[in-house]
Design an enzyme around this catalytic site. Structure first.
Site, PDB file in Angstrom:
ATOM      1  N   ALA A  12     -63.961  72.218  80.756  1.00  0.00           N
ATOM      2  CA  ALA A  12     -63.886  70.770  81.011  1.00  0.00           C
ATOM      3  C   ALA A  12     -65.195  70.172  81.501  1.00  0.00           C
ATOM      4  CB  ALA A  12     -62.764  70.480  82.003  1.00  0.00           C
ATOM      5  N   ASP A 159     -64.200  68.241  60.674  1.00  0.00           N
ATOM      6  CA  ASP A 159     -64.656  68.421  59.286  1.00  0.00           C
ATOM      7  C   ASP A 159     -63.997  67.380  58.383  1.00  0.00           C
ATOM      8  OD1 ASP A 159     -66.013  70.998  59.958  1.00  0.00           O
ATOM      9  OD2 ASP A 159     -63.965  71.559  60.426  1.00  0.00           O
ATOM     10  N   HIS A 187     -62.822  76.812  59.950  1.00  0.00           N
ATOM     11  CA  HIS A 187     -63.843  75.896  60.491  1.00  0.00           C
ATOM     12  C   HIS A 187     -65.166  76.662  60.545  1.00  0.00           C
ATOM     13  CE1 HIS A 187     -66.133  73.119  62.831  1.00  0.00           C
ATOM     14  NE2 HIS A 187     -66.350  74.040  63.739  1.00  0.00           N
TER      15      HIS A 187
HETATM   16  P1  NAX Z   1     -70.670  73.641  76.281  1.00  0.00           P
HETATM   17  O1  NAX Z   1     -71.437  74.910  76.410  1.00  0.00           O
HETATM   18  O2  NAX Z   1     -71.319  72.341  76.623  1.00  0.00           O
HETATM   19  O3  NAX Z   1     -69.360  73.744  77.175  1.00  0.00           O
HETATM   20  C1  NAX Z   1     -68.527  74.856  77.184  1.00  0.00           C
HETATM   21  C2  NAX Z   1     -67.930  74.947  78.564  1.00  0.00           C
HETATM   22  O4  NAX Z   1     -66.952  75.978  78.553  1.00  0.00           O
HETATM   23  C3  NAX Z   1     -68.948  75.298  79.642  1.00  0.00           C
HETATM   24  O5  NAX Z   1     -68.890  74.345  80.690  1.00  0.00           O
HETATM   25  C4  NAX Z   1     -68.509  76.688  80.102  1.00  0.00           C
HETATM   26  O6  NAX Z   1     -68.743  76.892  81.496  1.00  0.00           O
HETATM   27  C5  NAX Z   1     -67.024  76.656  79.768  1.00  0.00           C
HETATM   28  N1  NAX Z   1     -66.407  77.969  79.609  1.00  0.00           N
HETATM   29  C6  NAX Z   1     -66.938  79.096  79.078  1.00  0.00           C
HETATM   30  N2  NAX Z   1     -66.064  80.097  79.160  1.00  0.00           N
HETATM   31  C7  NAX Z   1     -64.951  79.606  79.728  1.00  0.00           C
HETATM   32  C8  NAX Z   1     -63.700  80.176  80.079  1.00  0.00           C
HETATM   33  N3  NAX Z   1     -63.434  81.446  79.883  1.00  0.00           N
HETATM   34  N4  NAX Z   1     -62.779  79.378  80.662  1.00  0.00           N
HETATM   35  C9  NAX Z   1     -63.039  78.067  80.906  1.00  0.00           C
HETATM   36  N5  NAX Z   1     -64.214  77.492  80.598  1.00  0.00           N
HETATM   37  C10 NAX Z   1     -65.153  78.244  80.020  1.00  0.00           C
HETATM   38  O7  NAX Z   1     -70.101  73.630  74.805  1.00  0.00           O
HETATM   39  P2  NAX Z   1     -69.480  72.411  73.976  1.00  0.00           P
HETATM   40  O8  NAX Z   1     -70.554  71.699  73.264  1.00  0.00           O
HETATM   41  O9  NAX Z   1     -68.571  71.629  74.850  1.00  0.00           O
HETATM   42  O10 NAX Z   1     -68.648  73.210  72.858  1.00  0.00           O
HETATM   43  C11 NAX Z   1     -67.514  73.955  73.193  1.00  0.00           C
HETATM   44  C12 NAX Z   1     -67.022  74.765  72.019  1.00  0.00           C
HETATM   45  O11 NAX Z   1     -66.647  73.924  70.943  1.00  0.00           O
HETATM   46  C13 NAX Z   1     -68.071  75.726  71.434  1.00  0.00           C
HETATM   47  O12 NAX Z   1     -67.441  76.975  71.198  1.00  0.00           O
HETATM   48  C14 NAX Z   1     -68.437  75.069  70.129  1.00  0.00           C
HETATM   49  O13 NAX Z   1     -68.903  76.016  69.192  1.00  0.00           O
HETATM   50  C15 NAX Z   1     -67.118  74.473  69.729  1.00  0.00           C
HETATM   51  N6  NAX Z   1     -67.134  73.423  68.708  1.00  0.00           N
HETATM   52  C16 NAX Z   1     -66.120  73.410  67.803  1.00  0.00           C
HETATM   53  C17 NAX Z   1     -65.999  72.428  66.846  1.00  0.00           C
HETATM   54  C18 NAX Z   1     -64.853  72.407  65.890  1.00  0.00           C
HETATM   55  O14 NAX Z   1     -64.859  71.538  65.003  1.00  0.00           O
HETATM   56  N7  NAX Z   1     -63.854  73.307  65.946  1.00  0.00           N
HETATM   57  C19 NAX Z   1     -67.035  71.371  66.716  1.00  0.00           C
HETATM   58  C20 NAX Z   1     -67.829  71.160  67.956  1.00  0.00           C
HETATM   59  C21 NAX Z   1     -68.182  72.406  68.711  1.00  0.00           C
HETATM   60  O15 NAX Z   1     -69.334  72.966  68.130  1.00  0.00           O
END
Ligand code: NAX
Length: 325
Positions: A12, A159, A187
């Site tokens: 979050a 997408d 995806h």
């Molecule tokens: P960020 O790195 O900004 O944020 C991720 C957050 O998750 C961090 O604050 C981290 O501390 C937290 N986190 C990590 N492990 C955790 C756990 N075990 N429990 C709770 N929190 C945890 O990434 P962000 O840009 O927000 O992207 C998040 C994810 O979305 C990535 O895996 C990214 O690849 C994926 N995406 C998926 C998309 C889709 O269409 N399905 C598109 C957008 C995005 O790239």
């Protein structure tokens, strides 16, 4: 005013999470008459940043925000959750193979699936956004044997929306007028964006664009849009990803308009000859809080090849995490 519903968001304090919290609290996901309790999960080192998000949520004084919970314990975050948006994931590090990435994410999505199993509402609607989203959803689902497997979905709505934008630009139609877009499969860059049924104001759009553009420009542009955003912005898509996650849940909870469908990665029923069980993106119609795969669409030779290629990737991913399933 309705009773509040509980919305859990993992990751979050991250880029996407930061967008989601405010849009959901503003009523964009479940409507202007639906109060929400936000249950925010982060890893322990990010709890400070999460506290900042909570402070800002309070400062925004959203009328629909009934309460906020911030925690590093999945059992607390998923307690009685009606919706769970699983965004936090392990990013691919330098030199990391796909199998390593899948295994690392298994360590996150397995325990989160179990926590959902043990603590969430029996009707919880789960959307996995964190990549590799389809297979992370499969891992979470496998760890939640007491929940309906259909409650686990992954996001291909971004997408889908990207495909609408590209086709709108090409045809001069407004993106909101275009119906019946499809994203098939994973995806990932193997996804198959399919415009064969796309229409605007009752008029089919595929016949008006040339096959060369469709195959050599449109499909790769949608597949590679995430990389293009990173190149332009220096950071991955966040606001559009959050917006599409909100679209996914809103469609699922509140329904799709008549004569249209949306793309959702859902457990395959075997529809269109796809391996049952894998989390595969299909055209779906939603009604009464349920979704169903749109069946019976014609599959031509080109589509068959593309649909099978993205299925093969998902089978390989499943194979790589077989010990977790
Ligand atoms: P960020 O790195 O900004 O944020 C991720 C957050 O998750 C961090 O604050 C981290 O501390 C937290 N986190 C990590 N492990 C955790 C756990 N075990 N429990 C709770 N929190 C945890 O990434 P962000 O840009 O927000 O992207 C998040 C994810 O979305 C990535 O895996 C990214 O690849 C994926 N995406 C998926 C998309 C889709 O269409 N399905 C598109 C957008 C995005 O790239």
């Amino acid at each position: 005013m309705k009773q509040p519903v509980r919305v859990a968001i993992t990751g979050a304090a991250g880029q996407i999470g930061y967008q989601l919290c405010f849009r959901i609290a503003a009523g964009d996901m479940l409507g202007p008459d639906q109060p929400v309790v936000l249950q925010l999960l982060e890893i322990t080192p990010a709890l400070g940043a999460l506290e900042g998000v909570v402070m800002e949520l309070k400062d925004a004084a959203f009328p629909l925000l009934a309460d906020v919970v911030a925690t590093d314990d999945a059992n607390v975050a998923f307690k009685d959750a009606d919706y769970a948006l699983l965004v936090g994931a392990k990013p691919r590090g330098p030199g990391m193979e796909r199998a390593d990435l899948l295994a690392e994410n298994g360590k996150i999505f397995g325990p989160q699936g179990r926590a959902l199993n043990d603590h969430a509402s029996r009707d919880v609607k789960v959307l996995v956004v964190g990549n590799p989203a389809n297979t992370n959803a499969l891992i979470a689902q496998a760890a939640a044997p007491d929940l309906d497997p259909r409650n686990f979905t992954a996001m291909t709505r971004l997408d889908h929306n990207r495909a609408l934008a590209q086709l709108a630009e090409k045809t001069g139609r407004h993106h909101a007028s275009i119906k019946k877009m499809i994203i098939w499969g994973n995806h990932s860059s193997t996804q198959y964006p399919d415009i064969r049924f796309a229409e605007s104001e009752g008029e089919g759009l595929a016949a008006g664009v040339d096959t060369g553009w469709y195959r050599d420009s449109f499909i790769p542009a949608v597949q590679q849009r995430g990389a293009a955003i990173i190149k332009a912005r220096g950071a991955s898509s966040a606001a559009s990803a959050a917006s599409s996650a909100i679209d996914h849940i809103r469609s699922w909870a509140l329904g799709t308009p008549d004569g249209d469908w949306v793309s959702m990665a859902v457990p395959s029923t075997g529809a269109y000859g796809i391996e049952p069980g894998i989390i595969y993106s299909y055209p779906c119609v939603c009604e009464g809080g349920n979704y169903r795969i749109v069946e019976g669409l014609d599959v031509d030779e080109f589509s068959r090849e593309r649909m099978d290629a993205t299925e093969a990737e998902l089978r390989e991913e499943r194979e790589a995490v077989a010990s977790l399933l």
